[in-house]
Design a protein around this motif. Structure first.
Motif, PDB file in Angstrom:
ATOM      1  N   GLN A  25     108.191  88.211-113.671  1.00 56.34           N
ATOM      2  CA  GLN A  25     108.773  87.102-112.912  1.00 56.34           C
ATOM      3  C   GLN A  25     109.729  86.282-113.778  1.00 56.34           C
ATOM      4  OE1 GLN A  25     106.082  84.804-110.268  1.00 56.34           O
ATOM      5  NE2 GLN A  25     104.526  86.332-110.782  1.00 56.34           N
ATOM      6  N   VAL A  26     109.359  86.108-115.033  1.00 55.28           N
ATOM      7  CA  VAL A  26     110.250  85.379-115.947  1.00 55.28           C
ATOM      8  C   VAL A  26     111.562  86.137-116.126  1.00 55.28           C
ATOM      9  CG1 VAL A  26     110.561  84.576-118.317  1.00 55.28           C
ATOM     10  CG2 VAL A  26     108.380  84.209-117.163  1.00 55.28           C
ATOM     11  N   LEU A  27     111.475  87.458-116.300  1.00 58.34           N
ATOM     12  CA  LEU A  27     112.692  88.264-116.483  1.00 58.34           C
ATOM     13  C   LEU A  27     113.590  88.190-115.254  1.00 58.34           C
ATOM     14  CD1 LEU A  27     111.189  91.436-118.213  1.00 58.34           C
ATOM     15  CD2 LEU A  27     112.524  89.624-119.291  1.00 58.34           C
ATOM     16  N   ILE A  28     112.990  88.238-114.063  1.00 56.00           N
ATOM     17  CA  ILE A  28     113.779  88.153-112.833  1.00 56.00           C
ATOM     18  C   ILE A  28     114.466  86.797-112.735  1.00 56.00           C
ATOM     19  CG2 ILE A  28     113.614  88.087-110.316  1.00 56.00           C
ATOM     20  CD1 ILE A  28     111.300  90.137-110.580  1.00 56.00           C
ATOM     21  N   ALA A  29     113.725  85.735-113.050  1.00 59.55           N
ATOM     22  CA  ALA A  29     114.312  84.387-113.000  1.00 59.55           C
ATOM     23  C   ALA A  29     115.413  84.233-114.043  1.00 59.55           C
ATOM     24  CB  ALA A  29     113.217  83.348-113.214  1.00 59.55           C
ATOM     25  N   MET A  30     115.195  84.788-115.213  1.00 60.67           N
ATOM     26  CA  MET A  30     116.203  84.708-116.268  1.00 60.67           C
ATOM     27  C   MET A  30     117.469  85.458-115.857  1.00 60.67           C
ATOM     28  SD  MET A  30     115.830  85.878-120.266  1.00 60.67           S
ATOM     29  CE  MET A  30     114.602  84.629-120.619  1.00 60.67           C
ATOM     30  N   ALA A  31     117.297  86.613-115.223  1.00 61.30           N
ATOM     31  CA  ALA A  31     118.455  87.377-114.759  1.00 61.30           C
ATOM     32  C   ALA A  31     119.268  86.565-113.762  1.00 61.30           C
ATOM     33  CB  ALA A  31     117.993  88.686-114.125  1.00 61.30           C
ATOM     34  N   GLY A  32     118.582  85.864-112.862  1.00 57.18           N
ATOM     35  CA  GLY A  32     119.285  85.025-111.900  1.00 57.18           C
ATOM     36  C   GLY A  32     120.082  83.927-112.556  1.00 57.18           C
TER      37      GLY A  32
ATOM     38  N   MET B 238     130.115  91.303-116.639  1.00 53.40           N
ATOM     39  CA  MET B 238     128.914  92.026-116.222  1.00 53.40           C
ATOM     40  C   MET B 238     127.712  91.453-116.949  1.00 53.40           C
ATOM     41  SD  MET B 238     127.890  96.024-116.908  1.00 53.40           S
ATOM     42  CE  MET B 238     128.966  96.729-115.672  1.00 53.40           C
ATOM     43  N   ALA B 239     126.649  91.171-116.218  1.00 55.50           N
ATOM     44  CA  ALA B 239     125.361  90.793-116.794  1.00 55.50           C
ATOM     45  C   ALA B 239     124.391  91.929-116.517  1.00 55.50           C
ATOM     46  CB  ALA B 239     124.864  89.490-116.193  1.00 55.50           C
ATOM     47  N   ALA B 240     123.711  92.415-117.538  1.00 54.96           N
ATOM     48  CA  ALA B 240     122.884  93.608-117.393  1.00 54.96           C
ATOM     49  C   ALA B 240     121.591  93.459-118.183  1.00 54.96           C
ATOM     50  CB  ALA B 240     123.648  94.841-117.876  1.00 54.96           C
ATOM     51  N   ARG B 241     120.580  94.195-117.753  1.00 47.01           N
ATOM     52  CA  ARG B 241     119.331  94.317-118.520  1.00 47.01           C
ATOM     53  C   ARG B 241     119.259  95.743-119.033  1.00 47.01           C
ATOM     54  NH1 ARG B 241     113.560  95.434-116.461  1.00 47.01           N
ATOM     55  NH2 ARG B 241     112.232  94.980-118.264  1.00 47.01           N
ATOM     56  N   ILE B 242     119.163  95.880-120.355  1.00 46.12           N
ATOM     57  CA  ILE B 242     119.220  97.228-120.930  1.00 46.12           C
ATOM     58  C   ILE B 242     117.844  97.728-121.361  1.00 46.12           C
ATOM     59  CG2 ILE B 242     121.605  96.917-121.653  1.00 46.12           C
ATOM     60  CD1 ILE B 242     120.574  96.556-124.522  1.00 46.12           C
ATOM     61  N   GLY B 243     116.808  96.897-121.136  1.00 42.56           N
ATOM     62  CA  GLY B 243     115.464  97.356-121.456  1.00 42.56           C
ATOM     63  C   GLY B 243     114.587  96.242-121.974  1.00 42.56           C
ATOM     64  N   GLY B 244     113.310  96.244-121.559  1.00 40.96           N
ATOM     65  CA  GLY B 244     112.363  95.259-122.059  1.00 40.96           C
ATOM     66  C   GLY B 244     112.851  93.845-121.848  1.00 40.96           C
TER      67      GLY B 244
ATOM     68  N   LEU C 215     108.770  77.765-113.983  1.00 43.11           N
ATOM     69  CA  LEU C 215     107.455  77.514-113.391  1.00 43.11           C
ATOM     70  C   LEU C 215     106.966  78.813-112.773  1.00 43.11           C
ATOM     71  CD1 LEU C 215     105.344  75.318-112.929  1.00 43.11           C
ATOM     72  CD2 LEU C 215     106.395  74.878-110.693  1.00 43.11           C
ATOM     73  N   ILE C 216     105.994  79.448-113.411  1.00 42.93           N
ATOM     74  CA  ILE C 216     105.478  80.744-112.984  1.00 42.93           C
ATOM     75  C   ILE C 216     103.975  80.620-112.743  1.00 42.93           C
ATOM     76  CG2 ILE C 216     105.204  83.185-113.550  1.00 42.93           C
ATOM     77  CD1 ILE C 216     108.124  82.378-113.249  1.00 42.93           C
ATOM     78  N   ASN C 217     103.565  80.765-111.500  1.00 37.80           N
ATOM     79  CA  ASN C 217     102.138  80.711-111.147  1.00 37.80           C
ATOM     80  C   ASN C 217     101.460  79.453-111.672  1.00 37.80           C
ATOM     81  OD1 ASN C 217     102.502  83.255-109.985  1.00 37.80           O
ATOM     82  ND2 ASN C 217     101.850  84.330-111.843  1.00 37.80           N
ATOM     83  N   GLY C 218     102.173  78.350-111.576  1.00 39.86           N
ATOM     84  CA  GLY C 218     101.605  77.084-112.013  1.00 39.86           C
ATOM     85  C   GLY C 218     101.739  76.806-113.494  1.00 39.86           C
TER      86      GLY C 218
ATOM     87  N   SER D  98      99.453  86.581-122.861  1.00 39.60           N
ATOM     88  CA  SER D  98      98.693  85.401-122.433  1.00 39.60           C
ATOM     89  C   SER D  98      98.621  85.247-120.921  1.00 39.60           C
ATOM     90  CB  SER D  98      99.292  84.137-123.053  1.00 39.60           C
ATOM     91  OG  SER D  98     100.656  83.992-122.677  1.00 39.60           O
ATOM     92  N   LEU D  99      99.695  85.615-120.199  1.00 39.27           N
ATOM     93  CA  LEU D  99      99.739  85.398-118.750  1.00 39.27           C
ATOM     94  C   LEU D  99      99.756  86.694-117.943  1.00 39.27           C
ATOM     95  CD1 LEU D  99     102.340  82.473-118.579  1.00 39.27           C
ATOM     96  CD2 LEU D  99      99.846  82.336-118.615  1.00 39.27           C
ATOM     97  N   GLY D 100      99.962  87.816-118.608  1.00 37.01           N
ATOM     98  CA  GLY D 100      99.974  89.089-117.911  1.00 37.01           C
ATOM     99  C   GLY D 100     101.379  89.617-117.679  1.00 37.01           C
ATOM    100  N   ASN D 101     101.479  90.932-117.475  1.00 41.96           N
ATOM    101  CA  ASN D 101     102.780  91.566-117.297  1.00 41.96           C
ATOM    102  C   ASN D 101     103.488  91.107-116.028  1.00 41.96           C
ATOM    103  OD1 ASN D 101     102.433  93.000-119.653  1.00 41.96           O
ATOM    104  ND2 ASN D 101     101.673  94.846-118.652  1.00 41.96           N
ATOM    105  N   ALA D 102     102.719  90.815-114.975  1.00 44.83           N
ATOM    106  CA  ALA D 102     103.337  90.371-113.730  1.00 44.83           C
ATOM    107  C   ALA D 102     104.078  89.051-113.933  1.00 44.83           C
ATOM    108  CB  ALA D 102     102.285  90.228-112.635  1.00 44.83           C
TER     109      ALA D 102
END
Length: 585
Positions: free
Chosen positions: A194-201, A223-229, A261-264, A186-190
């Motif tokens: 951004q959501v994944l980066i914010a969630m990681a934080g 340890m907090a890690a992202r293992i894919g997708g 809040l991502i791109n409005g 619905s909003l695009g991969n970009a």
């Protein structure tokens, strides 16, 4: 000097010169003997130099030791081995912190021996090793700059090879984003990135918060890690038990679920967490991740947020895997077949019209287990991607049988064929075109085909409603199944593109004993009729229920009172013997 005296003197010299601390204590911690090295190691912890009781000295930094001793019921043995205590946690974060390793041995019913060693260098080497590995590009997720799957595997392996004691263990949390694909679509991969980066934080921030009383070990065990997708993993160390881990999981859910809040756009993210405690961990690191993923899947299915793994979950998952393989073979070897449950017309004079229609239902004739009901394999077919092939088989077989009945019985044949649809089928690309292809291949009249969706499916998803309108454009009728159990209401019924409302069996089953349920059925019939829709009472099993739904002017009935699901040949016999039967036998 005799030999005994010489031996005692040698023992004393060993104790006093040993490069490790040795402390003999009673069961309550009272110190009976300690050597100079133990005095040196313990002195920084002793209040006012008081070292009369070892547990009192260690309580501020390791209260677990007293409890471990109390719970250790064996007459002798190792209570804990190399239990680590970090000193000076409240000091300068850049200073090198001393780390003690303590082992407790129960000598007999009255005495313990504590062995102390300075593990600072060893702990520092472990930290340096982990830091070096995490700094390697091969172990870092490029998007979030978190450790990746390889780093997680190594960390879990390290934890499994170094257990801290009975009351301090590690835990692995497997975190999956619910419906992340919807954000990308619905909003695009970009925006999804951004959501994944914010969630990681937010995950990192949660691990830095001491608000639930869970101590963060200085050994770098968290340890907090992202293992894919959209999959993340958190490894926790030095947990006192499941309550500690559940506290962290609850805090993670609370923080991660707050709007982004991502791109409005304000985006709400739900996640599900599966947890494996160190005491339940078995096999290699990938096995631990697999078990955590199993628990996560069950947490997602139950909408519970997080769930602790149990061994029985793996057994059920293995069984589901077996069913998946057997189901694939069943599709190839034609072990699936279709049965038909009559849907009868409820006539004003109390009789029934046996040729009104049928509902097609799939069954599986297993070579060992016999006939397998759909509840045992439909969900698995959806999860493993077989629902498309399964749905195509049912629709094509049912249409073919229906057309053959028309040719054989003419006007006495069933006039309408109902087939169920799932969310997974409607979400498939090209599904409407595939339905049109089957109609053409079987010479099925689309106006005699009714496709059924559940109430919650039709009401919740705009994409599904769009697909339903495309099906109606083919001339196909649509029915709302299990009405009364989902998200829609009578007030919104006019918004749904359906021709028939099927009243759920939970209402029909109480229609002869509950005035409340009779009123609900009556209201549904009246609203549906005002919108040009007809109604079907599902699950009619008694003559009393049949009389009630007939009096409330339901158009059709379906249930075991009239007939169980039948194979094609048996259905034709039922039709021949049941023309214009009375409502009550």
């Amino acid at each position: 000097m005799d030999s005994d005296s010489a031996a005692n003197e040698a023992l004393i010299q060993f104790l006093y010169r040993a490069p490790i601390g040795l402390v003999q204590i009673t069961m309550d911690g009272t110190i009976e003997m300690l050597n100079p090295m133990s005095s040196s190691l313990l002195m920084p912890l002793a209040r006012d130099g008081n070292m009369q009781n070892l547990f009192d000295v260690l309580d501020p930094v390791a209260p677990e030791l007293r409890q471990m001793t109390t719970l250790f019921v064996s007459p002798a043995g190792v209570i804990c081995e190399s239990f680590r205590i970090v000193l000076g946690e409240d000091g300068d974060s850049h200073a090198r912190r001393q780390c003690l390793a303590i082992s407790l041995l129960k000598l007999d019913a009255d005495k313990l021996m504590a062995v102390l060693a300075d593990a600072t260098a060893e702990a520092q080497r472990e930290q340096d090793t982990i830091a070096h590995r995490l700094n390697s590009a091969a172990r870092i997720d490029a998007l979030t700059q978190m450790p990746n799957r390889r780093a997680v595997q190594e960390q879990i392996g390290l934890m499994m090879n170094r257990q801290s004691g009975a009351l301090a263990e590690f835990a692995v949390l497997f975190i999956n984003f619910d419906r992340f694909k919807h954000i990308n679509d619905s909003l695009g991969n970009a925006a999804g990135d951004q959501v994944l980066i914010a969630m990681a934080g937010r995950m990192r921030a949660v691990l830095r918060q001491p608000g639930d009383g869970v101590r963060t070990p200085a050994s770098g065990g968290q340890m907090a890690a992202r293992i894919g997708g959209d999959e993340f993993v958190i490894v926790l160390d030095a947990m006192r038990g499941a309550a500690d881990v559940e506290s962290v999981a609850a805090r993670l859910l609370e923080n991660v679920r707050k709007p982004y809040l991502i791109n409005g756009h304000e985006i709400i993210c739900n996640v599900s967490i599966g947890i494996v405690m160190g005491s339940e961990a078995a096999g290699e690191a990938d096995s631990v991740l697999r078990d955590a993923s199993i628990a996560m899947t069950l947490a997602k299915a139950g909408a519970s947020g997080f769930m602790l793994f149990e061994q029985s979950m793996r057994e059920r998952a293995v069984r589901r895997g077996d069913i998946e393989g057997e189901l694939r073979r069943a599709l190839q070897e034609q072990h699936l077949f279709v049965v038909y449950q009559p849907v009868v017309g409820l006539l004003p004079d109390g009789r029934i019209d046996c040729a009104t229609g049928v509902e097609a239902l799939v069954r599986w004739r297993h070579p060992v287990r016999g006939v397998v009901p759909p509840l045992e394999f439909i969900d698995i077919a959806e999860q493993c991607g077989l629902i498309g092939a399964l749905g195509d088989f049912v629709l094509e077989q049912a249409c073919s049988d229906f057309v053959s009945w028309q040719a054989l019985l003419g006007g006495a044949a069933p006039r309408l064929l109902a087939v169920n649809l799932s969310r997974a089928q409607l979400a498939q690309g090209g599904f409407v075109a595939r339905v049109a292809q089957i109609l053409a291949a079987t010479a099925m009249n689309p106006r005699q085909l009714q496709l059924e969706v559940t109430e919650s499916l039709a009401a919740q998803d705009g994409q599904v409603q769009s697909r339903l309108h495309e099906l109606k454009a083919l001339g196909i009728k649509l029915a709302l199944d299990d009405f009364g159990t989902g998200y829609s209401s009578l007030a919104s019924l006019h918004l749904l593109p359906v021709d028939t409302v099927k009243i759920d069996r939970s209402f029909v089953s109480q229609s002869d004993s509950s005035a409340h349920h009779r009123v609900l059925i009556e209201a549904t019939v009246k609203v549906a009729r005002s919108l040009g829709m007809d109604t079907v009472a599902e699950g009619v099993e008694t003559a009393a229920q049949a009389r009630v739904v007939n009096e409330l002017q339901c158009d059709k009935g379906q249930g075991y009172l009239y007939s169980r699901p039948l194979e094609s040949a048996a259905l034709l016999e039922w039709i021949a013997c049941s023309t214009a039967l009375p409502l009550v036998a």
